[in-house]
Design a protein around this motif. Structure first.
Motif, PDB file in Angstrom:
ATOM      1  N   LYS A  62      39.482  36.803  36.323  1.00 11.18           N
ATOM      2  CA  LYS A  62      39.672  35.846  35.228  1.00 11.18           C
ATOM      3  C   LYS A  62      38.615  36.028  34.145  1.00 11.18           C
TER       4      LYS A  62
ATOM      5  N   TYR B 269      39.200  43.489  47.154  1.00 13.83           N
ATOM      6  CA  TYR B 269      40.152  43.017  46.153  1.00 13.83           C
ATOM      7  C   TYR B 269      39.782  43.446  44.739  1.00 13.83           C
TER       8      TYR B 269
ATOM      9  N   SER C 176      38.206  36.161  48.524  1.00 14.03           N
ATOM     10  CA  SER C 176      39.366  36.401  47.660  1.00 14.03           C
ATOM     11  C   SER C 176      39.322  35.517  46.425  1.00 14.03           C
TER      12      SER C 176
ATOM     13  N   THR D 120      39.060  36.624  42.492  1.00  5.18           N
ATOM     14  CA  THR D 120      39.945  36.075  41.461  1.00  5.18           C
ATOM     15  C   THR D 120      39.153  35.590  40.260  1.00  5.18           C
TER      16      THR D 120
END
Length: 399
Positions: A228, A62, A220, A224
């Motif tokens: 951020k 990701y 995941s 994330t």
């Protein structure tokens, strides 16, 4: 608990996006909180993922898909068949290859433009400063010594760390940063767990198992948190730990603050974090208990079966581990029952004992407990069941 303040972006924006890049990340550009400026920050970011395993695999995928420009991968291991249940950057054709190489290829399949830096090293005091070349560190490791080594290095280097842990059907995720921007309180792994547990007191994934699909959920989320931090979007998990109970499909949140140490005292450690985290395969100190090589054990079992040289082969693994692979003719008493004394009565006292576990760590603990209880003629198997598979019966499963 007061809401955590937003943090400024960690990385300055890179060059303007090309038309192809704008198309590739168009779904990010549509997000007002991220936009083109955030995407340029991601392309300029340098993220180090420590561990290309169950958590590192989805993180790497990701982050590559998100457009992170430089990704470091740290792992000293090779791909094993038992990894494929959860480590989705590797495939059957990769078994036996270095994990960092397999992971780098997986990243480049997603985006050939990502700069992948492979570190085929086992982090220690002499190598951990390689983290200084990155903006943020992701800890997806599977043993306590490395977790604390990475956390302490990040605290010393002033780096934010995205941390996760998985075990069976449970997981934890947080962000640690000892030196965040002014006005934001810092928190580190040692504020949550001041000291690692004693080796062997918390089971590992190899001993207790882990739900493979859950690694995707947790990884995941960790990716994330990296996005951020890099872009200054939203509020990161700094000062909070998310705890997942996958069987109940429930996330809960636990606040974490810097732990003040009383004058002249110390803060008691809380219960150990669950996770693939016990160094079951760590190099041992010089053996305090005699070792029996796997091939020597095979010869001893053969002589025992022919009525000569009776002895007890004591398997101290968990019951579920025996369903994966077992050595015929072993008496099963789990380690916990040996250590607390409740299982000692099942071990015959009139003959020598050879103790067996997965890799040789738990068997040494059990052997020491037997010696402390007054037993004599105690030894344990060098390399455990893994050694047996490698040297005696390669048709059996490794795990």
């Amino acid at each position: 608990m007061e809401p955590e303040p937003s943090l400024p972006p960690l990385v300055e924006p890179g060059p303007p996006l090309t038309s192809a890049e704008r198309e590739r990340w168009s779904r990010h550009l549509l997000l007002p909180a991220l936009g083109e400026l955030g995407q340029r920050r991601l392309r300029a970011a340098r993220v180090c993922v420590v561990g290309a395993g169950g958590l590192g695999a989805p993180v790497l995928q990701y982050l590559a898909a998100a457009g992170v420009g430089t990704i470091g991968v740290v792992d000293a291991d090779e791909v094993e068949l038992s990894n494929l249940q959860r480590q989705v950057v590797h495939g059957v054709a990769d078994v036996g290859r270095r994990k960092v190489d397999s992971a780098a290829e997986a990243v480049h399949r997603l985006d050939p433009g990502v700069r992948v830096v492979t570190h085929h090293v086992r982090l220690d005091a002499g190598t951990v400063d390689l983290l200084a070349d990155y903006d943020v560190v992701v800890d997806g490791t599977d043993n306590f010594p490395t977790r604390y080594l990475v956390a302490d290095a990040c605290a010393r280097l002033g780096l934010p760390e995205v941390w996760g842990s998985v075990f069976r059907f449970d997981a934890q995720v947080s962000v640690f940063w000892g030196a965040p921007p002014a006005g934001v309180p810092g928190v580190g792994l040692r504020d949550l767990f001041p000291e690692p547990p004693e080796p062997g007191t918390v089971p590992s994934c190899a001993e207790g198992g882990v739900l493979g699909a859950m690694c995707g959920q947790v990884g995941s989320l960790m990716a994330t948190e990296v996005v951020k931090l890099v872009t200054g979007t939203g509020r990161p998990l700094l000062g909070r730990v998310l705890v997942l109970d996958a069987l109940a499909a429930r996330w809960s949140e636990v606040p974490v603050r810097a732990r003040a140490v009383p004058a002249g005292g110390s803060v008691p450690a809380p219960a150990a974090v669950p996770g693939c985290a016990v160094p079951v395969d760590a190099p041992a100190v010089p053996p305090a208990v005699p070792l029996v090589a796997p091939r020597e054990l095979a010869a001893m079992l053969d002589r025992r079966d022919r009525g000569a040289e009776p002895f007890t082969l004591l398997d101290v693994r968990e019951a579920a581990e025996l369903d994966v692979v077992s050595v015929p003719g072993a008496l099963h008493v789990p380690l916990a029952r040996v250590l607390d004394g409740s299982g000692l009565g099942a071990v015959p006292a009139d003959r020598p004992v050879v103790v067996l576990c997965r890799s040789g760590v738990r068997s040494e603990q059990a052997a020491l407990a037997l010696l402390a209880a007054g037993r004599t003629g105690v030894a344990h198997v060098d390399g455990g069941v893994l050694g047996w598979v490698d040297e005696v019966d390669p048709t059996l499963a490794r795990y």
